[in-house]
Scaffold this motif. Structure first.
Motif, mmCIF file in Angstrom:
data_model
loop_
_atom_site.group_PDB
_atom_site.id
_atom_site.type_symbol
_atom_site.label_atom_id
_atom_site.label_comp_id
_atom_site.label_asym_id
_atom_site.label_seq_id
_atom_site.Cartn_x
_atom_site.Cartn_y
_atom_site.Cartn_z
ATOM 1 N N GLY A 32 0.794 -1.224 0.000
ATOM 2 C CA GLY A 32 0.000 0.000 0.000
ATOM 3 C C GLY A 32 0.824 1.270 0.000
ATOM 4 O O GLY A 32 0.303 2.352 -0.303
ATOM 5 N N GLN A 33 2.117 1.148 0.312
ATOM 6 C CA GLN A 33 2.984 2.327 0.378
ATOM 7 C C GLN A 33 3.856 2.482 -0.857
ATOM 8 O O GLN A 33 4.420 3.558 -1.094
ATOM 9 C CB GLN A 33 3.879 2.222 1.628
ATOM 10 N N THR A 34 3.972 1.452 -1.678
ATOM 11 C CA THR A 34 4.897 1.509 -2.814
ATOM 12 C C THR A 34 4.529 2.592 -3.816
ATOM 13 O O THR A 34 5.398 3.221 -4.406
ATOM 14 C CB THR A 34 4.949 0.147 -3.530
ATOM 15 N N SER A 35 3.239 2.844 -4.001
ATOM 16 C CA SER A 35 2.818 3.867 -4.964
ATOM 17 C C SER A 35 3.141 5.271 -4.484
ATOM 18 O O SER A 35 3.113 6.223 -5.277
ATOM 19 C CB SER A 35 1.317 3.752 -5.244
ATOM 20 N N ARG A 36 3.456 5.429 -3.215
ATOM 21 C CA ARG A 36 3.760 6.752 -2.651
ATOM 22 C C ARG A 36 5.257 7.053 -2.623
ATOM 23 O O ARG A 36 5.664 8.134 -2.191
ATOM 24 C CB ARG A 36 3.195 6.863 -1.229
ATOM 25 N N LEU A 37 6.075 6.102 -3.069
ATOM 26 C CA LEU A 37 7.523 6.334 -3.087
ATOM 27 C C LEU A 37 7.874 7.419 -4.098
ATOM 28 O O LEU A 37 7.314 7.463 -5.196
ATOM 29 C CB LEU A 37 8.263 5.043 -3.434
ATOM 30 N N SER A 38 8.827 8.275 -3.721
ATOM 31 C CA SER A 38 9.228 9.351 -4.626
ATOM 32 C C SER A 38 10.073 8.835 -5.779
ATOM 33 O O SER A 38 10.158 9.478 -6.821
ATOM 34 C CB SER A 38 10.000 10.421 -3.848
ATOM 35 N N GLN A 70 9.218 5.974 3.043
ATOM 36 C CA GLN A 70 9.634 6.814 1.932
ATOM 37 C C GLN A 70 11.109 6.588 1.635
ATOM 38 O O GLN A 70 11.898 6.257 2.532
ATOM 39 C CB GLN A 70 9.391 8.297 2.247
ATOM 40 N N LEU A 71 11.466 6.756 0.365
ATOM 41 C CA LEU A 71 12.849 6.615 -0.076
ATOM 42 C C LEU A 71 13.259 7.856 -0.857
ATOM 43 O O LEU A 71 12.461 8.409 -1.631
ATOM 44 C CB LEU A 71 13.012 5.386 -0.972
ATOM 45 N N LEU A 72 14.494 8.284 -0.652
ATOM 46 C CA LEU A 72 15.066 9.401 -1.405
ATOM 47 C C LEU A 72 16.448 8.992 -1.895
ATOM 48 O O LEU A 72 17.166 8.269 -1.202
ATOM 49 C CB LEU A 72 15.206 10.648 -0.524
ATOM 50 N N PRO A 73 16.835 9.452 -3.078
ATOM 51 C CA PRO A 73 18.219 9.217 -3.492
ATOM 52 C C PRO A 73 19.156 10.036 -2.621
ATOM 53 O O PRO A 73 18.853 11.176 -2.257
ATOM 54 C CB PRO A 73 18.234 9.686 -4.956
#
Length: 278
Positions: free
Chosen positions: A80-86, A116-119
């Protein structure tokens, strides 16, 4: 009650004071410890993606590795959270992961539940910018909204004498308001020494006591060139300045913490000069 046992020449004492837990009891106890630790319920973790796989249920499983120590941390992004990843991570990338540390009972190991993930790199700079911005805002350092003098007789400019922005400011002031007294307080506006140099230049203006408004300026450049204007020392010097401060830093797209601390922030050095004089 005490029960003594001997094995391989070593004696063990089982006493009533020592707790006895089942394997599940150990997991539940560790879960309660992690859930009650404010440091671990929400944290950023930096690392390199050494494995990345999405299972048939849509959950994303990651392994983050510390390149220096070799330590690994398992992580999961629920479906449910994968679509919200940046962005979508790939093996070999340096990333920042926001999540909560918890215990997975089925395997008796801890893992990071990722939100959440960020480069890394620019993502890390952006994260630090937002964290410092939030902290300084909570202190009230961005509350300055003092009115500027309508017809100033003396202003001060803090900038580099070699900067193109300083030339633009002089031309603008001469064209719009001839006879204005301008005090120039030179400073480095780029590099590691720039924050302390800017702070000293602001202090000189305050000690002089003649200027009615201070203009802090620098022309455009790469984001790393403007890093000194996000330095906490510079932000505090602006917020604590006894006279109103106007900033003209970079181009229209640029945003610095110095702009938030100023009484008025213009998009360019020229626009800042235009704002100060009629």
């Amino acid at each position: 009650m005490t029960l003594a046992a001997r094995s391989s020449g070593m004696e063990f004492l089982l006493t009533d004071e020592a707790p006895l837990l089942s394997v599940g009891g150990v997991s539940r106890y560790l879960k309660s410890l992690l859930a009650g630790d404010p440091y671990l319920v929400r944290l950023w973790v930096s690392g390199e993606v050494s494995s990345c796989q999405r299972n048939r249920n849509g959950h994303l499983f990651l392994t983050l590795t510390d390149p220096e120590t070799g330590d690994v941390l398992k992580g999961v992004v629920w479906q449910g959270q994968t679509s919200r990843l940046s962005f979508w991570p790939e093996v070999g990338q340096q990333v920042l992961a926001l999540g909560q540390l918890g215990i997975y009972s089925g395997g008796s190991h801890y893992r990071l539940v990722i939100w959440q993930l960020l480069p890394a790199g620019e993502g890390l700079l952006a994260l630090r910018f937002q964290q410092l911005k939030a902290r300084l805002s909570a202190e009230g350092l961005f509350d300055n909204q003092r009115p500027l003098p309508v017809h100033p007789q003396c202003i001060a400019v803090v900038s580099s004498p070699h900067a193109a922005g300083w030339g633009d400011i002089r031309r603008t002031l001469n064209q719009r308001y001839p006879g204005l007294r301008v005090l120039f307080s030179p400073a480095q506006v780029q590099g590691e020494a720039a924050p302390e140099s800017i702070v000293r230049a602001i202090r000189r203006v305050e000690q002089d006591g003649r200027a009615e408004v201070l203009l802090l300026a620098r022309g455009g450049g790469a984001s790393e060139d403007l890093a000194c204007f996000n330095d906490e020392r510079v932000v505090r010097a602006i917020a604590e300045c006894r006279i109103p401060v106007v900033t003209g830093i970079g181009h229209q797209r640029d945003e610095t913490l110095a702009d938030y601390a100023a009484d008025y922030a213009a998009h360019t050095p020229t626009a800042a000069a235009e704002r100060i004089v009629p």
